[in-house]
Design an enzyme around this catalytic site. Sequence first.
Site, PDB file in Angstrom:
ATOM      1  N   THR A 152      10.347 -17.216  -2.422  1.00  0.00           N
ATOM      2  CA  THR A 152      10.821 -17.513  -1.077  1.00  0.00           C
ATOM      3  C   THR A 152      11.977 -18.491  -1.220  1.00  0.00           C
ATOM      4  O   THR A 152      12.194 -19.051  -2.295  1.00  0.00           O
ATOM      5  CB  THR A 152       9.698 -18.111  -0.209  1.00  0.00           C
ATOM      6  OG1 THR A 152      10.171 -18.270   1.139  1.00  0.00           O
ATOM      7  CG2 THR A 152       9.231 -19.448  -0.747  1.00  0.00           C
ATOM      8  N   HIS A 180      14.993 -10.821   6.175  1.00  0.00           N
ATOM      9  CA  HIS A 180      15.616 -11.385   4.970  1.00  0.00           C
ATOM     10  C   HIS A 180      15.483 -10.364   3.840  1.00  0.00           C
ATOM     11  O   HIS A 180      14.583 -10.465   3.000  1.00  0.00           O
ATOM     12  CB  HIS A 180      14.930 -12.701   4.604  1.00  0.00           C
ATOM     13  CG  HIS A 180      15.629 -13.466   3.524  1.00  0.00           C
ATOM     14  ND1 HIS A 180      15.643 -14.838   3.463  1.00  0.00           N
ATOM     15  CD2 HIS A 180      16.333 -13.054   2.439  1.00  0.00           C
ATOM     16  CE1 HIS A 180      16.310 -15.235   2.398  1.00  0.00           C
ATOM     17  NE2 HIS A 180      16.744 -14.160   1.753  1.00  0.00           N
ATOM     18  N   HIS A 222      11.309 -22.800   7.778  1.00  0.00           N
ATOM     19  CA  HIS A 222      10.540 -22.807   6.537  1.00  0.00           C
ATOM     20  C   HIS A 222       9.324 -23.715   6.694  1.00  0.00           C
ATOM     21  O   HIS A 222       9.448 -24.931   6.811  1.00  0.00           O
ATOM     22  CB  HIS A 222      11.346 -23.245   5.309  1.00  0.00           C
ATOM     23  CG  HIS A 222      10.814 -22.645   4.037  1.00  0.00           C
ATOM     24  ND1 HIS A 222      11.269 -21.457   3.539  1.00  0.00           N
ATOM     25  CD2 HIS A 222       9.830 -23.048   3.210  1.00  0.00           C
ATOM     26  CE1 HIS A 222      10.607 -21.155   2.431  1.00  0.00           C
ATOM     27  NE2 HIS A 222       9.704 -22.098   2.222  1.00  0.00           N
ATOM     28  N   ASP A 223       8.160 -23.085   6.717  1.00  0.00           N
ATOM     29  CA  ASP A 223       6.868 -23.769   6.798  1.00  0.00           C
ATOM     30  C   ASP A 223       6.632 -24.481   8.119  1.00  0.00           C
ATOM     31  O   ASP A 223       5.727 -25.314   8.225  1.00  0.00           O
ATOM     32  CB  ASP A 223       6.678 -24.746   5.628  1.00  0.00           C
ATOM     33  CG  ASP A 223       6.546 -24.031   4.293  1.00  0.00           C
ATOM     34  OD1 ASP A 223       6.268 -22.817   4.293  1.00  0.00           O
ATOM     35  OD2 ASP A 223       6.741 -24.680   3.248  1.00  0.00           O
ATOM     36  N   GLU A 246      19.094 -12.896   7.207  1.00  0.00           N
ATOM     37  CA  GLU A 246      19.225 -13.952   6.215  1.00  0.00           C
ATOM     38  C   GLU A 246      19.446 -13.333   4.844  1.00  0.00           C
ATOM     39  O   GLU A 246      18.949 -12.244   4.561  1.00  0.00           O
ATOM     40  CB  GLU A 246      17.943 -14.789   6.147  1.00  0.00           C
ATOM     41  CG  GLU A 246      17.569 -15.506   7.405  1.00  0.00           C
ATOM     42  CD  GLU A 246      16.286 -16.295   7.247  1.00  0.00           C
ATOM     43  OE1 GLU A 246      16.036 -17.172   8.094  1.00  0.00           O
ATOM     44  OE2 GLU A 246      15.526 -16.041   6.280  1.00  0.00           O
ATOM     45  N   GLY A 259       8.040 -17.100  10.139  1.00  0.00           N
ATOM     46  CA  GLY A 259       7.446 -15.828   9.772  1.00  0.00           C
ATOM     47  C   GLY A 259       6.067 -15.972   9.173  1.00  0.00           C
ATOM     48  O   GLY A 259       5.077 -15.504   9.735  1.00  0.00           O
ATOM     49  N   ARG A 300       0.814  -1.221   0.000  1.00  0.00           N
ATOM     50  CA  ARG A 300       0.000   0.000   0.000  1.00  0.00           C
ATOM     51  C   ARG A 300       0.846   1.268   0.000  1.00  0.00           C
ATOM     52  O   ARG A 300       0.372   2.344  -0.340  1.00  0.00           O
ATOM     53  CB  ARG A 300      -0.924  -0.016   1.228  1.00  0.00           C
ATOM     54  CG  ARG A 300      -1.935   1.107   1.319  1.00  0.00           C
ATOM     55  CD  ARG A 300      -3.010   0.976   0.258  1.00  0.00           C
ATOM     56  NE  ARG A 300      -3.979   2.073   0.387  1.00  0.00           N
ATOM     57  CZ  ARG A 300      -5.134   1.983   1.038  1.00  0.00           C
ATOM     58  NH1 ARG A 300      -5.454   0.843   1.646  1.00  0.00           N
ATOM     59  NH2 ARG A 300      -5.963   2.995   1.085  1.00  0.00           N
TER      60      ARG A 300
END
Length: 239
Positions: free
Chosen positions: A100, A43, A190-191, A70, A213, A18
């Site tokens: 990603t 990151h 990750h995940d 990262e 995250g 935005r």
Amino acid sequence: MTRLSVNINKVATLRNARGGNMPDVTKAALDCERFGAEGITVHPRPDERHIRYSDVRIIRPLVTTEFNIEGNPIPSFVDLVDEVVPDQVTLVPDAHDAITSNAGWDTLKHKDFLTEVCQEFKARGIRVSIFIDPVPAMAEGAAACGADRVELYTADYAAEYPQGPEAAIARYLETAKAARACGLGLNAGHDLSLENLAYFVQTIPWTDEVSIGHAIICDALYMGLERTIAAYLAEIRKK
């Protein structure tokens, strides 16, 4: 005890969609700490589509827990890390246009390059972690490069977990044991989510840190950020 580092990239993604400063990325980082997070991860990528280099410079002196950066150690990233001196840098081999992170380093193929980068950052007193796939040889290669830790890329674990946790974690456990045998610390990310996090840290209890995250921000839409962080900490601390 495994520590929770919250990756705030998705907060920056929302802001950048935005323009302006809503939501406030700096406030989000400090709120995560206030709500119990034991680290903040960023990151930055070259196109600055989420965390910007300027964000890193603003947030770094304000974070009172561990600050982890990262990224792919291209020259601009190396310069940024040398400038702000985080507590930890995680080396990730992502392409500039990657949505990603989607793979770990081949620490054998890129040994010379990774060794040089590790030496530079460690000379600044920065802990170095190398992002790897769950392959024991990659952990051994990271140790040979001079890394302090490895971060296991847990996307496959998360994808396979619903079909059978024991099979999903097998390669990760083997690689975690190899890392420990080499004297490396162990991170994971990750995940990871409320569904699969507890099993991971219970099975590999010497995991030093998990970096999460996307799932945290998604859960926070429904639960609120404070309750979400508390829920993730509770999963980590399950016996």
